[in-house]
Write an enzyme that holds these catalytic residues in place. Structure first.
Site, short mmCIF file in Angstrom:
data_model
loop_
_atom_site.label_atom_id
_atom_site.label_comp_id
_atom_site.label_asym_id
_atom_site.label_seq_id
_atom_site.Cartn_x
_atom_site.Cartn_y
_atom_site.Cartn_z
N LYS A 8 0.86 -1.19 0.00
CA LYS A 8 0.00 0.00 0.00
C LYS A 8 0.89 1.23 0.00
CE LYS A 8 0.89 1.21 4.44
NZ LYS A 8 1.69 2.42 4.79
N ASP A 132 -1.86 -1.32 11.02
CA ASP A 132 -2.35 -1.23 9.64
C ASP A 132 -2.69 -2.60 9.03
OD1 ASP A 132 0.27 -2.06 9.44
OD2 ASP A 132 0.85 -0.63 7.91
#
Length: 267
Positions: A8, A132
């Site tokens: 990401k 995350d």
């Protein structure tokens, strides 16, 4: 069974306040990119992890893949498994590679052994592995806040653009990145990112860590500047670094030869 945990990027990263517990409240947008590891699991006589590609330091028992497996095994009858990870996502880059590997491990085990866990339940497990990690369960554009563990969907689609990721041959530690950070209220609310044309991001979307990291590692700033020189409509450091990404409408013909030698390049 094989899966491909993807990386990401952080589009914008605002450090908005220091908390009483010593952590910081953040605001950022996580966006999935196609750069990925490869993760295979097969039943075996003994649970173990082997790695190829980029070298992974540390004991396998401390790897997030192993921790994800152990976490589910506390609640479900899982067989002994051999995991093989082909590592492509670089470490210490702000790309979430380790978190992705952990989240995909949870999803693979859920699917392979029909554990019937919902996304919400998988997210709850993932949250125990890292702030995350839950992002990679649904794996779509997300506004993250709190310590990066509270999520809201964002309708952001960059499929018409090309994303280039570059990383120098060193990493930036989280401690180092936070050392000189000054929390501040952002000028732009990242919840509205999808409503702002990408061509206007350069003036409005900032990564606060660039102020604390660039003076220590000017090479990272040079990579960002180079991406703009090559025609990026937006470029920034991802997370706390050291990777930098550029968003292009049209990729330069000679991109690889235009960037410094000896750096990681994904396009």
């Amino acid at each position: 069974m094989i899966a491909f945990p993807n990386a990401k990027i952080n589009i914008g990263l605002n450090v908005v306040a220091k908390r009483p517990d010593g952590y910081h409240n953040l605001e950022t947008v996580f966006y999935p990119v196609k750069l990925s590891d490869a993760l295979e699991l097969v039943e075996a006589d003994k649970t173990e992890l082997s790695v190829s590609g980029i070298k992974v330091d540390g004991d396998p028992e401390n790897n997030l893949i192993f921790k994800a497996y152990s976490l589910l095994k506390q609640d479900f009858q899982l067989p002994e498994l051999r995991f093989h990870l082909h590592k492509t996502i670089p470490f210490g880059a702000g790309l979430g590679g380790g978190s992705a590997d952990a989240a995909f491990t949870l999803k693979m085990l859920n699917h392979r052994y029909e554990l019937n866990l919902t996304d919400e339940q998988l997210i709850s497990y993932a949250a125990r592995l890292g702030a995350d990690c839950p992002f990679f369960i649904r794996n779509r554009a997300t506004f993250a806040h709190g310590i990066g563990d509270q999520f809201e969907p964002v309708e952001l689609d960059l499929s018409e653009y090309s994303i280039v990721i570059v990383k120098p041959g060193f990493s930036v530690s989280t401690v180092e990145a936070y050392r000189n950070i000054v929390p501040m209220k952002p000028d732009f609310n990242l919840r509205g990112l999808a409503n702002l044309p990408v061509e206007e991001w350069q003036e409005n979307i900032k990564n606060n860590f660039e102020k604390s990291v660039f003076p220590i590692y000017p090479q990272i700033q040079e990579l960002k500047n180079k991406l703009y020189e090559l025609g990026a409509v937006y470029a920034a450091m991802s997370g706390s670094g050291s990777a930098v990404f550029g968003i292009f409408r049209h990729l330069p013909m000679d991109l690889d030869n235009s960037l410094p030698k000896g750096i990681f390049i994904y396009r």
